[in-house]
Design an enzyme around this catalytic site. Structure first.
Site, mmCIF file in Angstrom:
data_model
loop_
_atom_site.group_PDB
_atom_site.id
_atom_site.type_symbol
_atom_site.label_atom_id
_atom_site.label_comp_id
_atom_site.label_asym_id
_atom_site.label_seq_id
_atom_site.Cartn_x
_atom_site.Cartn_y
_atom_site.Cartn_z
ATOM 1 N N HIS A 120 0.820 -1.217 0.000
ATOM 2 C CA HIS A 120 0.000 0.000 0.000
ATOM 3 C C HIS A 120 0.853 1.265 0.000
ATOM 4 C CE1 HIS A 120 -3.556 -2.518 1.778
ATOM 5 N NE2 HIS A 120 -3.376 -2.707 0.487
ATOM 6 N N SER A 190 -6.759 -7.668 9.597
ATOM 7 C CA SER A 190 -8.145 -8.139 9.614
ATOM 8 C C SER A 190 -8.450 -8.970 8.369
ATOM 9 C CB SER A 190 -9.096 -6.946 9.669
ATOM 10 O OG SER A 190 -8.914 -6.121 8.533
#
Ligand code: OAD
Length: 257
Positions: A120, A190
């Site tokens: 990212h 997550s």
């Protein structure tokens, strides 16, 4: 988490030819960096589409930069935690080791990890919205309205925003590593953001053993062969110990006959 689970993972680390680790915001939590989702997370109570999308940036670049400049100020104060250092130590000890991170904070590199792909991007680099020039501005205080020194257009943080493609080279390396992994560890994420989460499925399809380290159940839990429930800053340093002989993690005895 049982001692036997911990020992099994130590044994797998010893046996593995190529270990790949996928990390998320949870590995930096013990350094004082907030995660994204859940109570106290960065996306709680904030309109994250306004802060982390190209459309939001085009609407109000000053607001987006105010948020990123504040995050840069906070991240300048934080240091790697024992989980980051344990991963760097694993890289030094193991023949084959690679780390794929979704984190933009560069704490893995600060701890000494070298074979790292940032899926990212990272918060320390800036990228020109017109000419695409990337500059590393690690630790430097940016103006409220940063502009390109070459062409004068707005600069943006060199991070991946919602709706954007991942950097192609980073994604290709991550996929290639994942296909080669025989042990794939999913730590502090997550596993809700794709395509990063897809790497866990790819690792499984490619035959890797999957280990999850996370205090909570996640979208990755059902894919894991072993789950070490707890904080990565506490569990990862324990994985540096040698497997304990005589436990359930001992290698299977060779078949006789
Ligand atoms: P999340 O905030 O979605 O998840 C953080 C995970 O860390 C949760 O599963 C927590 O249970 C776990 N966690 C919390 N404390 C921990 C600890 N001490 N040790 C281990 N785990 C812990 O963060 P990510 O999965 O990283 O994307 O989110 C993925 C992406 O969503 C981010 O890269 C970001 C965000 O939008 C972009 O900015 C493009």
């Amino acid at each position: 988490m049982t001692a036997a689970d911990l020992n099994r993972v130590r044994q797998w680390l010893k046996e593995a030819r190529f270990v790949v680790v996928l990390t998320g915001a949870g590995v930096s939590a013990e350094s004082g960096v907030p995660t994204y989702r859940g109570a106290g997370g960065l996306w709680q109570g904030s309109d994250f589409r306004e802060l982390a999308s190209l459309e939001g940036f085009q609407r109000d670049p000053k607001k987006v930069w105010a948020w990123y400049n504040e995050r840069r100020r906070q991240l300048k104060q934080v240091r790697p935690n024992p989980g980051h250092y344990a991963l760097a130590e694993l890289e030094r000890r193991l023949g084959g080791f690679a780390l794929i991170t979704q984190n933009v904070d560069r704490l893995h590199q600060a701890a000494g990890s070298r074979n790292v792909v940032e899926l990212h991007g990272n918060i320390w680099e800036v990228r020109c919205t017109r000419c695409g020039r990337v500059e590393d501005r690690t630790g430097i205080e940016l103006p409220a309205e940063p502009h390109c020194s070459q062409c004068g257009a707005w600069l943006r943080p060199n991070v991946v925003w919602f709706g954007e493609m991942l950097p192609e080279h980073a994604w290709q390396r991550a996929e290639s590593w994942t296909r080669q992994a025989d042990l794939f560890m999913v730590i502090g994420t997550s596993a809700e953001v794709w395509p990063a989460a897809g790497l866990i499925h790819l690792a499984r399809q490619s035959g890797a053993r999957i280990v999850e380290i996370n205090p909570h159940e996640t979208a990755a839990s059902s894919l894991a062969d072993v789950i070490l429930r707890g904080k990565s800053g506490e569990i990862l340093p324990q994985l540096l110990d040698a497997p304990q002989p005589g436990s359930s993690a001992s290698p299977e005895p060779a078949a006789s006959g």
